[in-house]
Every structure is written in C-alpha cells, then in structure tokens.
Design a protein around this motif. Structure first.
Motif, PDB file in Angstrom:
ATOM      1  N   ASP A   1       0.548  -1.328  -0.030  1.00 10.83           N
ATOM      2  CA  ASP A   1       0.039  -0.026   0.129  1.00 10.83           C
ATOM      3  C   ASP A   1       0.368   1.397  -0.360  1.00 10.83           C
ATOM      4  O   ASP A   1       2.249   1.045   0.465  1.00 10.83           O
ATOM      5  CB  ASP A   1      -1.170   0.176   1.206  1.00 10.83           C
TER       6      ASP A   1
ATOM      7  N   ASN B   1       3.352  -1.268   3.489  1.00 18.87           N
ATOM      8  CA  ASN B   1       2.562  -1.969   4.003  1.00 18.87           C
ATOM      9  C   ASN B   1       2.232  -3.684   3.093  1.00 18.87           C
ATOM     10  O   ASN B   1       1.678  -2.973   2.465  1.00 18.87           O
ATOM     11  CB  ASN B   1       1.285  -1.971   5.154  1.00 18.87           C
TER      12      ASN B   1
ATOM     13  N   PHE C   1       0.973  -6.553   2.461  1.00 19.75           N
ATOM     14  CA  PHE C   1      -0.049  -7.778   2.131  1.00 19.75           C
ATOM     15  C   PHE C   1      -0.959  -8.819   1.426  1.00 19.75           C
ATOM     16  O   PHE C   1       0.010  -8.783   0.139  1.00 19.75           O
ATOM     17  CB  PHE C   1      -1.242  -6.731   1.806  1.00 19.75           C
TER      18      PHE C   1
ATOM     19  N   HIS D   1      -1.611  -8.698   6.343  1.00 20.50           N
ATOM     20  CA  HIS D   1      -0.397  -7.983   7.087  1.00 20.50           C
ATOM     21  C   HIS D   1       1.251  -8.577   6.933  1.00 20.50           C
ATOM     22  O   HIS D   1       1.719  -9.624   7.819  1.00 20.50           O
ATOM     23  CB  HIS D   1      -0.863  -7.135   7.751  1.00 20.50           C
TER      24      HIS D   1
ATOM     25  N   VAL E   1      -5.316 -10.704   9.128  1.00 20.70           N
ATOM     26  CA  VAL E   1      -6.394  -9.743   9.238  1.00 20.70           C
ATOM     27  C   VAL E   1      -7.970  -9.820   9.067  1.00 20.70           C
ATOM     28  O   VAL E   1      -8.651  -8.829   9.752  1.00 20.70           O
ATOM     29  CB  VAL E   1      -5.918  -8.386   7.792  1.00 20.70           C
TER      30      VAL E   1
ATOM     31  N   LEU F   1      -8.863  -0.531   6.070  1.00 22.52           N
ATOM     32  CA  LEU F   1      -8.586  -0.789   7.312  1.00 22.52           C
ATOM     33  C   LEU F   1      -8.665  -0.731   8.482  1.00 22.52           C
ATOM     34  O   LEU F   1      -9.004   0.770   8.476  1.00 22.52           O
ATOM     35  CB  LEU F   1      -6.670  -1.321   6.917  1.00 22.52           C
TER      36      LEU F   1
ATOM     37  N   SER G   1      -0.381  -4.042  13.909  1.00 20.17           N
ATOM     38  CA  SER G   1      -0.924  -4.388  12.659  1.00 20.17           C
ATOM     39  C   SER G   1      -2.214  -4.182  12.513  1.00 20.17           C
ATOM     40  O   SER G   1      -2.325  -2.632  12.882  1.00 20.17           O
ATOM     41  CB  SER G   1      -1.010  -6.157  12.611  1.00 20.17           C
ATOM     42  N   PHE G   2      -3.391  -4.611  11.592  1.00 20.55           N
ATOM     43  CA  PHE G   2      -4.602  -4.044  11.227  1.00 20.55           C
ATOM     44  C   PHE G   2      -5.567  -4.985  11.195  1.00 20.55           C
ATOM     45  O   PHE G   2      -5.320  -6.303  11.366  1.00 20.55           O
ATOM     46  CB  PHE G   2      -4.650  -3.704  10.274  1.00 20.55           C
TER      47      PHE G   2
ATOM     48  N   THR H   1       5.158   3.829   8.674  1.00 21.62           N
ATOM     49  CA  THR H   1       5.085   2.231   8.715  1.00 21.62           C
ATOM     50  C   THR H   1       6.034   2.631   7.295  1.00 21.62           C
ATOM     51  O   THR H   1       7.012   1.467   7.319  1.00 21.62           O
ATOM     52  CB  THR H   1       4.111   1.554   8.185  1.00 21.62           C
TER      53      THR H   1
ATOM     54  N   ARG I   1       3.085   0.748  15.866  1.00 18.05           N
ATOM     55  CA  ARG I   1       3.476   0.257  15.191  1.00 18.05           C
ATOM     56  C   ARG I   1       4.691   0.552  14.663  1.00 18.05           C
ATOM     57  O   ARG I   1       6.174   0.131  13.971  1.00 18.05           O
ATOM     58  CB  ARG I   1       2.331   1.098  13.606  1.00 18.05           C
TER      59      ARG I   1
END
Length: 976
Positions: A241, A245, A247, A263, A298, A339, A345-346, A506, A557
């Motif tokens: 993203d 991050n 995914f 994640h 996630v 998210l 994390s998420f 992040t 994070r």
C-alpha cells in the motif's frame, strides 16, 4: 523462445454480449458501474492482469491449466495487450508473447523503477520502446521486453526459477508486488509438499519442502533473492500500500475457513504447515496466530481470493482511498477492506461492492491510470480449460473523460492521489530540486504543525518524500549532509504530543539500507554496537510506576521499525519487548533476537524473574538460530509454563530430535498438563515414532485418545485429560467405562467422568449421577455437576424432574440453586436471586448449563464444548474483566475475522446464516447461534455476504440473573 509466427496479428472481438441465463455482475454501490471490456473468443480463461501507464490492459490467456481431453484451443499460454483505440468500450487484442506453461501473474514494470522516467523532460518515444513486463509461470519469473516499440516481445530474461518435481498448475510462483524502494515481492504456494529450490539470477538459492507457502523479495533484475515470510497455503496475490505495508491473500485453508487477508512482515510465520496435513487441524498448525510466534489474519476473505490491490486514486468515492480490493473466485464477488489499526497491524471486515452470479469468477485485478479497475474473469467454476473468459472494467459513473495532462507543477503532482504520479514527483524533486524536498519535510516536522494549513504536505506526500530522500543517503551524501534531519529524526519529531503518529511511521520499516535509529539524527554504524541503545531501554522504564510504556510515541507500529534496529544482546531488552501482547511486535523481537544471538547468549531465563511469554519468545528465537541444539530442551520441557512446554515439544518433534523422546513422553506426567499440551505431546510422539503427521491431522482428537482412556496402566491425570477430549456423545465411549471412572479414587479422573456423564446423561448410567448427587461425602461442587446432568433429562423424564424439584428446596444452597435453575421453563427466564459474591465454580456450571446463556454450544474450554466459536481456554489471559463484560453484552462490537457471520443464498432460494465451520469443494458447514450445524453443498451456494454482526446472540446477559452474570465473568476471568 522463438518469436510467434503471427506477431503482427491483430484480433478483433465479436460483439460484446451475455447469454440470457448469465446475468452480468452488478455494483452494490450505485456510484460505480461495471461493464464488459472483452470476452471470448477474443481471449480464453484469463488469469493475471495489469494496466500500463498508457492505459493498455495486459492479460494472460491460460491454455495449459488442466486442458480436457481433446482440447482444441491454443497450445500454450500467451500474453495479450488489450486496447480500446476508438473509445467505444470494445477491446482489440494483440499477442505480445507466446509459448508459456502454467502462467499466473503479470506486472508491467512500474514507472518509478525506470531511471529514464526521473527526467522531467523524458523522451516519451524512448520510453515507449522500452516496454518491460514481468511474467510469473509456475516455475519461473521472466522479464519480457519490447526493445523496438512494435508491441511484440523480442527479448526474454529468466530472473528466478523453481527446481522441483511439483507440477500442480496454480500453487507455484505468482503474485507480484513492488514497494517504493524498488523491491519486488512474489509468492510461492505449498507445492503439495514437494522438495524445491528457488534460484535467483545471481545464484542465490533457497530450498525447502513441506513447510507451506512462502513469500520472497528480489530485485527487479533477479538478484539478491531473500526469503521474506512463511506459513501460507498459497499466497496467490500480493500488494504494497501507499504506506509500505505488504499484504497477501492466502488461497485457501481446506477444512479450516476462512481464507485469509494477511499483513506480511519480514520474518513472519503465518502458521500453516503442509507436512502436518492439508486440513489444517494438526496441533502444530496455526491459521490465526493460535501458536505463539505465529501471526494472525487481518480479515477473512471470500472463498478462493485470487487478486488484491490497494486503491490509490481519486476517481472512486473518497472512502475508497487506501482500501484493499480483493477478488473472490469462489464467491463470485469483489470485496473492499477498510483497514483499522490493531496494535502493530490491522483488522478489517469484507465489504462486498461487486457481486455476480455463478458464472462470475474474478481472478486478477489491476488499477488503471484513470482510476478505473480492470479484472479478469475465469467465468466457469471448472478448473479444466473451457474456452470462456472475460475482462471487466469498474469505474465511477459520470466520470470525467480521462486526460493525459499532469498537474502543472511538481509540487502539485506531489499531492496527487494517483500513486505513480506522486511517487515520480518525489523522485524528480530529490534529483533536481533537493532544497524543495527538504523544505517540505522540515515543514511537516516543525513543532506546532497546523494540520489545516494549506501549505502542509499530506501524509502520503511526506512518505513519498521520505523514500525519495532515503535513496539519496549514501548516493549523494554531500548534498544531503550528515547533520540534516533524516527520515527517522522526522518520525520522532512527528510523534511529539499531542498528535500521535499516523501512517508515516510505517515507512520506517522500509528505509533500507540506510537505517538510522529512530531516536537519533545520526546514521547507525555499519556494524551495530553490541550494546542496545539506551534510549529504547530507558523508554521501557520511564513510566513512573515501574511498568513498561505502552505504545511509545503514540503508535506501537513504530516499534516494528525500532525493534528491527535494536540489538538484543542483553536479556533485559528482550524481556521488555517479549512481554508484549502484540503478536507482530513479539514476532519482530523473535526474528531480531534469532539474528543477533551468539553462542554465549543462549541462556534460559529464570522462571521467577521473567514471564512465561518472555521464556516462550526466547525459546522461539533459540530454535530459529540453533534448530538442532538440544542442550536446553530438557529444561524447557520442565518449565513451569505450559506454553513453553508445548513449544519445546513441537520443536523436538518437527526437528526429529528422537533422542529426547523419553523426555517428551514424560510430559504426560506433568501436574499442569492441559488438553492442548496433551494433544501436542501425543502428536509429537507419533512424529518421533515415524508416523505420518497427516494421519493425525485427519483424525478427530477423540479417536487418538480413546485407547489411552481405556488403558488402566496410564496415569490418572493422563486419562482425565483424555476424557476431556472425547466427545461425550461418541458412540465408541463405553457408558460402563464412564460409570467405573465416576467411582475412581483419583479426584481429577472422577470429576472428569462426572462432567462427561453430565454432558450426555442419556448415553451413560443415569443412576450413577443420582448416586453422586446423594453422596454427601463428596465435594458439593461435584454433586452440583451431577445435578446439572440430571437437569438435562427434565424435559423427557418425569422422574428426573421430580428428583430436581426435591433438591430445589435442599438445605445446601449450592444444590438448591442448581435445581432451581434446572426448573426454569426456558433459558430466557431471569428470576431474582439474593446478592452474593461471584462464584467461579457456579460460573463454570452455568457455562455448560442447558438453561442459561448456553455458552457450551459454541465454545470450548479445555477440550469440552462446541467448535463453532473461539476456544475460550485462555480467554482470561487475553481479555481484561472489562473486555469480557463488553464481549458478552456487545458481541458484534468486535468480531475476530475467522468468526465472521455469513448470510448465504442457496440455489433453492433459501437463505442460511451462520459462521463457516468447515468448507471444501464438496460441502460448506455453517454453525448457527443455537450451536447447530447446517451442511450445504458448496455448489448450491449461489451468493454469500459477510455480516458485521456476530453469530453470538445479542442480549445474552438477559438470560442470566445479575448474580449468574458475575459468576460467569468470574469463571471466564479464571481461564488463564
């Protein structure tokens, strides 16, 4: 590969149409529309898809994925370019390259990877002649190039290749993703457990087999291959993203739904082990972080997720920005995931926005420069080739016509919501107008930043500037300067109160190789100091009340970057970070510790000083670094924490340290033996004895333990645990054996036998329960357990009801209370009770009582109960009292992804609702709020939609008196 004989062939599609019995997919968001862009015979069975900077659609046509007998389609896979040259919405196709086998993914080289594109006055003609495309087949990653601008591949370079006997078409190499620093990521499936070697262009090699799927990082030229994460079924598609991050969507879990949105962090272990069985039910397999050191999902996705992207554009409604968009081949829909932060994390829940009928099977998905989405559609559920295929386009209704014009200035381009535009602008500034870049960063870092001021750059802009700046460190050190604020310094300043860190933090994870400690302005030395930075250690202490700080600098994070630079050469530093409840921080510490451990650091922390979680983390770090070192494993097996015991047992079994088999077997004699440790030990012994763990995976736990239960030579404690793991309704459980065990001299075995009989009084000796209730020499709580069992017969037995009525007026308050509860007409009755302190034993009986909240129908505690909801064996460790109360009163406030409630529409027109307990190609099993199971044929599920409400009933507390509610909470609190 020779050039295709008809490279200049231009294919025109037939009129775009849909058969009457095949309704097109539709948008659930009335601001968006989905239209057909191309279909068979223009292309057949498409898989991977991407869109280049000129808006051309690149799609793989699969002609080798399980061809049926007599298949008369094209003999090999080919890569097509689809264009709409006249703007009528109808595609034309041209063959770019041909001759591939089992092709899955395609990615046009991102523009920010091309040095030519950094020039503000680039030669577009030159760029057009340098088309580069990455193609992943099952066994290799290729770079395909068009060097003369005729839209035909004339150069092919193998970047990565797979050496294996495995040949299943779609569990090989797939799923390209690129980060801001130019690293390329790809996935590799479980390969059906076959041995393999993955080899980069420079000869770097990784090997394995049976450990599950993996994700790798590599440079776009095929060099510097690096293993990134493990523990997947098949990480079929990946994306990075705007905030760095990574995914992945994992496709799929066989018998342990749902499929996972994950994640991904470096060194992460996501728990799946193919060698332990396909079903995923083995004690050594985790699907949602159940085993310490493994990482949770996630969110759960639809069945067979095959594509993922992070939406970065302003063409769709504002709330879509930053969403993850995922295709579901099996559920014929497309979901978006918003998210939400969850620790380091998420978390998220699937929100469908495109749904289709049975013949809508979306695979790949790609973002076009104008913000629209293109997706490939396999069409039929058949795995075998069927010569069908479509490409769809999703766009905003009434969208303005696309324009090739960019914002007039680089500063304006920096604020574009289209990621390639923003990213290129930051890099151009870094190379041509460095002072402007510095100014933007310093304004963002200044104290007293006014978030509403027009002059302030957005978070996305700052992150792109940070990455662009990082590329210059070491490359143009004289221009950047040692004393200038660098990325990490800015991050620390941005974390100043009162504004917490947002997504900028992040980015710290990706600022490589020029790592700078987050609390320093100066770069770290190339060789790290053996002493951990004092600031982070001090930060752990500086709270005033002696407790470690939680979420330093506003967002945990941040720790993922900070810890990765921390040298864990002192046990204190490890102790602080390993005591976290955050699984991602925990995993990062374990990884870092494993890297930096030296022989003299392999010590075992004392029980009285460090928590069990710290010792478990230290065990995992030692295993990573020294997997065959058995010196301290006997100590770990005798540790006072059962989690440490369990991890040690798993270590010994998976590394086949057969010399330690006697010590593993001795675990059965532990006074702290739990059902989980029992099963793990049993599975470990089978592994050490050379048995196939996949057999253990396929067999219900009760079948393993019944022989142990019947063996009178086994210790009573072991037989008691075995009895917990046997289904009370199992027809192979001899009622006479249970009756005999109810008379045992061992209190644990006797108690478990009474509880087994109470769970199924029809299947055991009813008189045995009567004897227990009448036996005044027994502990009153045991007598009450037996009375609960008799209460289960009151609806079918007059004698049982009369017996319970008698005890409703007993002098013993405990027995009288249980009898009165049993005589309620239904579970919704809520009589008034005198106030009294909470009684956790009464709460335990309430948990399993037929009149009350009926928790046992869905939840398991230490082996007993239903399998629909989460196992609550250690819920008191995971949740505070306040959180427990909230979860009972508001069950839908926070629903773990694997326990999503689904509404399913069957082909019979009926609607079904519940949590997916089991699913494969043949059947789908739903668990209902009442604890019942509904079995459907998977092929008969026409549509499924995730719900935001929990399968757990609302207003559950209204089924209890206030005193009962306190009792239940006390019982749950005690489960540690």
């Amino acid at each position: 590969m020779p050039r295709h004989s008809s490279l200049s062939l231009l294919l025109f599609c037939l009129p775009l149409s849909l058969s009457a019995d095949d309704a097109p997919p539709r948008s659930l968001d009335d601001r968006l529309e989905i239209t057909l862009f191309a279909e068979h015979p223009l292309l057949n069975t498409p898989t991977g898809i991407d869109v280049d900077a000129r808006g051309r659609v690149w799609v793989i046509e699969s002609n080798t994925h399980f061809p049926p007998a007599g298949y008369d389609g094209h003999p090999s896979d080919r890569l097509l370019i689809l264009t709409d040259s006249d703007g009528d919405g109808r595609a034309e196709a041209k063959v770019f390259a041909d001759g591939f086998t089992h092709s899955m993914s395609v990615a046009v080289r991102p523009v920010w990877l091309d040095p030519v594109s950094f020039s503000a006055e680039e030669d577009k003609t030159t760029l057009a002649k340098r088309t580069q495309v990455f193609l992943a087949t099952r066994k290799e990653i290729l770079l395909l190039e068009d060097t003369d601008g005729d839209d035909v591949c004339d150069k092919q370079t193998r970047l990565v290749h797979l050496d294996t006997e495995g040949s299943y078409p779609h569990n090989g190499l797939a799923g390209f993703a690129f980060d801001a620093l130019g690293n390329m990521f790809f996935g590799f499936g479980e390969n059906l457990g076959a041995d393999y070697k993955i080899i980069g262009r420079d000869g770097v090699t990784y090997s394995g087999g049976g450990e599950g799927g993996n994700i790798y990082q590599v440079q776009p030229d095929g060099t510097k291959l690096k293993h990134w994460a493990t523990g997947f079924w098949n990480p079929h598609a990946n994306c990075v993203d705007a905030f760095g991050n990574l995914f992945s969507v994992d496709n799929d879990p066989d018998s342990l739904p749902p499929c996972r949105l994950l994640h991904i962090i470096e060194g992460g272990d996501y728990g799946y082990r193919f060698r332990n069985g396909r079903k995923g039910m083995h004690p050594f397999t985790a699907w949602n972080g159940e085993i310490p050191g493994t990482l949770p999902m996630v969110a759960g996705t639809g069945e067979a997720p095959s594509g993922i992207l992070a939406y970065e554009h302003d063409a769709f409604p504002e709330e879509y920005l930053g969403n993850l968009i995922v295709t579901s081949w099996g559920d014929h829909r497309i979901d978006r995931f918003v998210l939400k932060n969850k620790g380091a994390s998420f978390e998220s829940v699937a929100e469908p926005f495109i749904v289709g009928g049975e013949n809508f099977r979306p695979v790949g998905i790609a973002l076009a420069p104008d913000g629209s989405l293109y997706l490939s559609d396999w069409v039929l559920r058949d795995y075998k080739l069927h010569k069908q295929g479509r490409v769809w386009r999703i766009r905003a209704k009434n969208a303005p016509p696309a324009t090739a014009d960019q914002p007039p200035t680089l500063e304006a381009q920096l604020e574009s919501l289209a990621l390639p535009v923003r990213r290129l602008a930051a890099r151009r500034l870094a190379r041509t107008r460095l002072e402007v870049l510095k100014s933007l960063l310093q304004r963002r870092a200044a104290d007293g930043l006014d978030a509403a001021a027009d002059r302030n750059p957005s978070t996305r802009t700052v992150i792109e500037c940070l990455w662009a700046w990082n590329e210059l460190i070491g490359e143009r050190q004289a221009d950047v300067g040692d004393g200038d604020p660098n990325a990490y310094f800015l991050l620390a300043r941005l974390g100043s109160p009162p504004r917490p860190l947002d997504e900028v933090d992040t980015a710290a994870q990706w600022l490589l190789p020029n790592r700078v400690h987050p609390l320093h302005a100066a770069p770290m030395a190339a060789t790290p100091s053996p002493v951990p930075p004092l600031e982070l250690s001090d930060m752990a202490r500086q709270r005033g009340d002696g407790r470690p700080m939680e979420r330093p600098l506003g967002d945990s994070r941040f720790l993922l970057a900070a810890i990765d630079d921390l040298i864990l050469s002192e046990l204190f530093a490890a102790q602080f970070y390993l005591d976290t409840a955050d699984p991602f921080v925990y995993a990062m510490v374990i990884r870092r510790a494993a890297i930096d451990l030296a022989e003299h650091h392999v010590i075992w922390p004392a029980d009285e000083v460090y928590s069990g979680r710290v010792r478990a983390g230290w065990l995992l770090a030692n295993r990573r670094r020294f997997p065959r070192d058995a010196a301290r494993l006997p100590v770990m097996l005798r540790d006072s924490d059962v989690t440490v015991n369990r991890l040690a047992v798993q270590w010994i079994a998976e590394e086949k340290l057969t010399d330690l088999r006697p010590q593993v077997e001795a675990v059965f004699n532990s006074e702290s033996l739990t059902p989980d440790l029992f099963l793990a030990t049993l599975a470990a012994l089978e592994m050490l004895d050379g048995k196939n763990p996949q057999d253990f995976d396929k067999t219900p736990p009760g079948k393993h333990v019944l022989p142990i239960l019947k063996d009178k030579s086994k210790p009573a404690n072991v037989r008691a645990i075995a009895l917990r793991l046997v289904d009370p309704f199992d027809p192979e459980l001899d009622p006479m054996l249970v009756r005999e065990l109810m008379k045992s001299d061992d209190p644990k075995l006797r108690r478990e036998a009474i509880r087994t009989a109470a769970m199924n009084p029809q299947g055991t000796d009813y008189c045995g329960l009567l004897v227990v209730v009448h036996n005044e020499e027994l502990d009153v709580n045991l007598r009450a357990e037996a009375l609960v069992g008799i209460a289960r017969r009151t609806d079918v037995s007059i004698s049982a009801r009369d017996f319970v009525k008698k005890f409703s007026k007993d002098d013993n308050a405990t027995l009288a209370r249980e009898a009165q509860r049993a005589l309620r007409k239904d579970s919704t009755e809520r009589p008034t009770e005198p106030d009294a302190p909470a009684d956790l034993e009464a709460g335990r009986r309430l948990f399993y009582h037929p009149n009350g909240p009926k928790c046992f129908q869905c939840h398991t505690v230490q082996g007993r109960g239903g399998k629909i909801g989460p196992d609550l064996t250690t819920i008191g460790r995971a949740m505070s009292r306040e959180k427990l109360i909230e979860s009972i009163r508001e069950p839908s406030r926070e629903v773990a992804p694997q326990f999503t409630n689904w509404t399913m529409l069957g082909t019979d027109g009926k609607t079904y609702a519940g949590m997916i307990v089991h699913e494969n190609e043949g059947t789908t099993v739903l668990g209902t709020p009442e604890g019942n199971l509904i079995t459907l044929k998977t092929a008969d599920v026409e549509e499924r939609l995730p719900q935001k409400t929990s399968v757990m009933p609302d207003k559950l507390e209204q089924r209890m008196t206030e005193r009962e509610f306190r009792d239940l909470v006390a019982f749950l609190e005690s489960l540690k």
